[in-house]
Each structure stands twice: as structure tokens, then as C-alpha cells.
Write a protein that holds these residues in place. Structure first.
Motif, mmCIF file in Angstrom:
data_model
loop_
_atom_site.group_PDB
_atom_site.id
_atom_site.type_symbol
_atom_site.label_atom_id
_atom_site.label_comp_id
_atom_site.label_asym_id
_atom_site.label_seq_id
_atom_site.Cartn_x
_atom_site.Cartn_y
_atom_site.Cartn_z
ATOM 1 N N HIS A 163 -2.675 2.804 -9.934
ATOM 2 C CA HIS A 163 -2.611 1.518 -9.901
ATOM 3 C C HIS A 163 -3.516 1.032 -11.112
ATOM 4 O O HIS A 163 -4.759 1.783 -11.305
ATOM 5 C CB HIS A 163 -3.055 0.898 -8.539
ATOM 6 C CG HIS A 163 -2.095 1.096 -7.498
ATOM 7 N ND1 HIS A 163 -1.096 0.528 -7.242
ATOM 8 C CD2 HIS A 163 -2.268 2.176 -6.768
ATOM 9 C CE1 HIS A 163 -0.401 1.228 -6.192
ATOM 10 N NE2 HIS A 163 -1.252 2.110 -5.764
ATOM 11 N N SER A 164 -3.332 0.084 -11.637
ATOM 12 C CA SER A 164 -4.121 -0.343 -13.001
ATOM 13 C C SER A 164 -5.527 -0.774 -12.447
ATOM 14 O O SER A 164 -6.414 -0.842 -13.325
ATOM 15 C CB SER A 164 -3.512 -1.497 -13.715
ATOM 16 O OG SER A 164 -3.287 -2.774 -12.845
ATOM 17 N N GLU A 165 -5.685 -1.244 -11.430
ATOM 18 C CA GLU A 165 -6.885 -1.961 -10.867
ATOM 19 C C GLU A 165 -7.749 -0.536 -10.732
ATOM 20 O O GLU A 165 -9.026 -0.667 -10.746
ATOM 21 C CB GLU A 165 -6.811 -2.487 -9.537
ATOM 22 C CG GLU A 165 -6.310 -3.745 -9.632
ATOM 23 C CD GLU A 165 -4.466 -3.766 -9.438
ATOM 24 O OE1 GLU A 165 -3.918 -2.539 -9.500
ATOM 25 O OE2 GLU A 165 -3.905 -4.943 -9.472
ATOM 26 N N GLY A 166 -7.471 0.440 -10.508
ATOM 27 C CA GLY A 166 -8.175 1.926 -10.506
ATOM 28 C C GLY A 166 -8.989 2.318 -11.540
ATOM 29 O O GLY A 166 -10.097 2.662 -11.642
ATOM 30 N N GLY A 175 -9.363 11.048 -7.377
ATOM 31 C CA GLY A 175 -9.153 9.680 -7.123
ATOM 32 C C GLY A 175 -10.136 8.999 -7.554
ATOM 33 O O GLY A 175 -11.067 9.316 -8.597
ATOM 34 N N PHE A 176 -10.299 7.562 -7.303
ATOM 35 C CA PHE A 176 -11.114 6.591 -7.809
ATOM 36 C C PHE A 176 -11.604 5.924 -6.536
ATOM 37 O O PHE A 176 -11.155 5.461 -5.740
ATOM 38 C CB PHE A 176 -10.562 5.722 -8.798
ATOM 39 C CG PHE A 176 -9.762 6.363 -9.984
ATOM 40 C CD1 PHE A 176 -10.675 6.455 -11.178
ATOM 41 C CD2 PHE A 176 -8.364 6.978 -9.956
ATOM 42 C CE1 PHE A 176 -10.306 7.076 -12.251
ATOM 43 C CE2 PHE A 176 -8.042 7.701 -11.184
ATOM 44 C CZ PHE A 176 -8.896 7.875 -12.101
ATOM 45 N N PRO A 222 -14.228 7.443 -11.236
ATOM 46 C CA PRO A 222 -13.578 8.643 -11.005
ATOM 47 C C PRO A 222 -14.239 9.798 -10.182
ATOM 48 O O PRO A 222 -15.495 9.892 -10.593
ATOM 49 C CB PRO A 222 -13.146 9.348 -12.505
ATOM 50 C CG PRO A 222 -14.186 8.508 -13.540
ATOM 51 C CD PRO A 222 -14.781 7.211 -12.742
ATOM 52 N N MET A 223 -13.441 10.026 -9.078
ATOM 53 C CA MET A 223 -14.306 11.039 -8.262
ATOM 54 C C MET A 223 -13.691 12.309 -8.747
ATOM 55 O O MET A 223 -12.461 12.542 -8.457
ATOM 56 C CB MET A 223 -14.008 10.733 -6.730
ATOM 57 C CG MET A 223 -14.418 11.526 -5.924
ATOM 58 S SD MET A 223 -14.438 11.145 -4.202
ATOM 59 C CE MET A 223 -12.620 11.116 -3.988
ATOM 60 N N THR A 271 -7.329 3.897 -4.849
ATOM 61 C CA THR A 271 -7.968 5.174 -5.076
ATOM 62 C C THR A 271 -7.058 6.220 -5.568
ATOM 63 O O THR A 271 -7.689 7.075 -6.126
ATOM 64 C CB THR A 271 -8.706 5.647 -3.940
ATOM 65 O OG1 THR A 271 -7.781 5.777 -2.734
ATOM 66 C CG2 THR A 271 -9.582 4.485 -3.268
ATOM 67 N N LYS A 272 -5.750 6.311 -5.409
ATOM 68 C CA LYS A 272 -4.913 7.254 -5.885
ATOM 69 C C LYS A 272 -4.704 7.569 -7.379
ATOM 70 O O LYS A 272 -4.902 6.879 -8.204
ATOM 71 C CB LYS A 272 -3.336 6.922 -5.486
ATOM 72 C CG LYS A 272 -3.285 6.818 -3.884
ATOM 73 C CD LYS A 272 -2.014 6.278 -3.697
ATOM 74 C CE LYS A 272 -1.504 6.192 -2.010
ATOM 75 N NZ LYS A 272 -0.511 5.668 -1.785
ATOM 76 N N ALA A 273 -4.650 8.833 -7.475
ATOM 77 C CA ALA A 273 -4.683 9.515 -8.810
ATOM 78 C C ALA A 273 -3.576 10.458 -8.990
ATOM 79 O O ALA A 273 -3.210 11.141 -8.294
ATOM 80 C CB ALA A 273 -6.013 10.067 -9.270
ATOM 81 N N GLU A 274 -2.876 10.142 -10.245
ATOM 82 C CA GLU A 274 -1.800 11.209 -10.753
ATOM 83 C C GLU A 274 -2.278 11.921 -12.155
ATOM 84 O O GLU A 274 -2.580 10.955 -12.950
ATOM 85 C CB GLU A 274 -0.497 10.616 -10.530
ATOM 86 C CG GLU A 274 0.000 10.536 -9.152
ATOM 87 C CD GLU A 274 1.620 9.959 -9.314
ATOM 88 O OE1 GLU A 274 2.342 9.776 -10.468
ATOM 89 O OE2 GLU A 274 2.097 9.594 -8.191
#
Length: 136
Positions: free
Chosen positions: A62-65, A103-104, A70-71, A53-56
Motif C-alpha cells: 500500500h502506498s501509505e506504507g 514489513g513496514f 521498513p522492518m 504493513t505488508k511488503a512484497e
């Protein structure tokens, strides 16, 4: 019938599911419920890891996101805009109330939303037929 219509049709009813192949990952879309809320959850390689779920900088870490929704959230609500404008100025106030990706999440509100996201980002995905899975 297009593949997008086929995906929507398979997710039409509660408990409906469809397996897809996109960018070398197996996606499983399942229509679930949590008490009164009905949603579509996306499993990547049969997993949901919440570290994905992490976003930068509004991109998934992570590629799976990439397969998830997208939140977006703003630092402040629009209701606070007039006071923010007086305190920080127009430019900073605009930035504070503009939603950005934080996040995702693996859940989509409807099958149409899930299909629209996949259609936009993965136009060449393939539907995996149940008999193909059994033979592999």
C-alpha cells in the motif's frame, strides 16, 4: 532553522507532535510512550491501518506504507552461519543471514530516525502550521 530541525524540535518532548504534507497525504508525527519505551508514531491521513504493513519484494504493498519504517529481519541468526554454510554452502548461507525487508511499521525509535527516513524519501514535504489547519 531548516524544516528538518523544526520537526525534530517539535518532537523533542513527550506528547510533541507535528503535521506534514507529503505526496498528497497528511502525516501526523506524535511522540508517545508505552510503559518504558518512547517512540515516534506516524499517522497517515490520521489513520494507522495495519494492512499497510505488508511488503512484497521489499516494497510496500500500500502506498501509505512508504511513510513508515521498513522492518528488516533475516531468516536465520548470524550465530547459525557456520552450520548453514556446511549444510547449504556459502552462497545460500550468506542469503539466509542477510536481513531483508519483511514489513513496514508506523513507529520510529527516535525523532531523528523519523526525520532521516522522511528526508531521504520525501525531501519536498511541507510543515502544516496549526493556524493553517484551523482555517481549512
Amino acid at each position: 532553522m531548516s524544516k528538518w530541525d523544526e520537526i525534530k524540535k517539535r518532537l523533542e518532548h513527550l506528547g510533541g507532535s507535528v503535521d506534514l504534507l507529503a505526496d498528497g497525504h497528511k502525516l501526523s508525527l506524535v511522540k508517545l510512550h508505552n510503559k518504558k519505551t518512547i517512540f515516534v508514531r506516524v499517522y497517515v491521513n490520521d489513520l494507522v491501518k495495519f494492512e499497510w504493513t505488508k511488503a512484497e519484494e521489499e516494497k510496500p504493498v500500500h502506498s501509505e506504507g512508504r511513510f513508515w519504517r521498513p522492518m528488516k529481519r533475516a531468516a536465520y541468526k548470524k550465530k547459525a552461519y557456520p552450520s548453514l554454510k556446511r549444510i547449504f554452502g556459502k552462497k545460500e548461507a550468506d542469503r539466509a543471514v542477510t536481513p531483508r525487508v519483511i514489513g513496514f511499521v508506523p513507529d520510529f525509535g527516535t525523532e531523528g530516525a523519523a526525520v532521516a527516513h522522511l528526508k531521504k524519501h520525501f525531501p519536498d514535504l511541507e510543515i502544516v502550521e496549526p493556524e493553517q489547519e484551523a482555517s481549512e
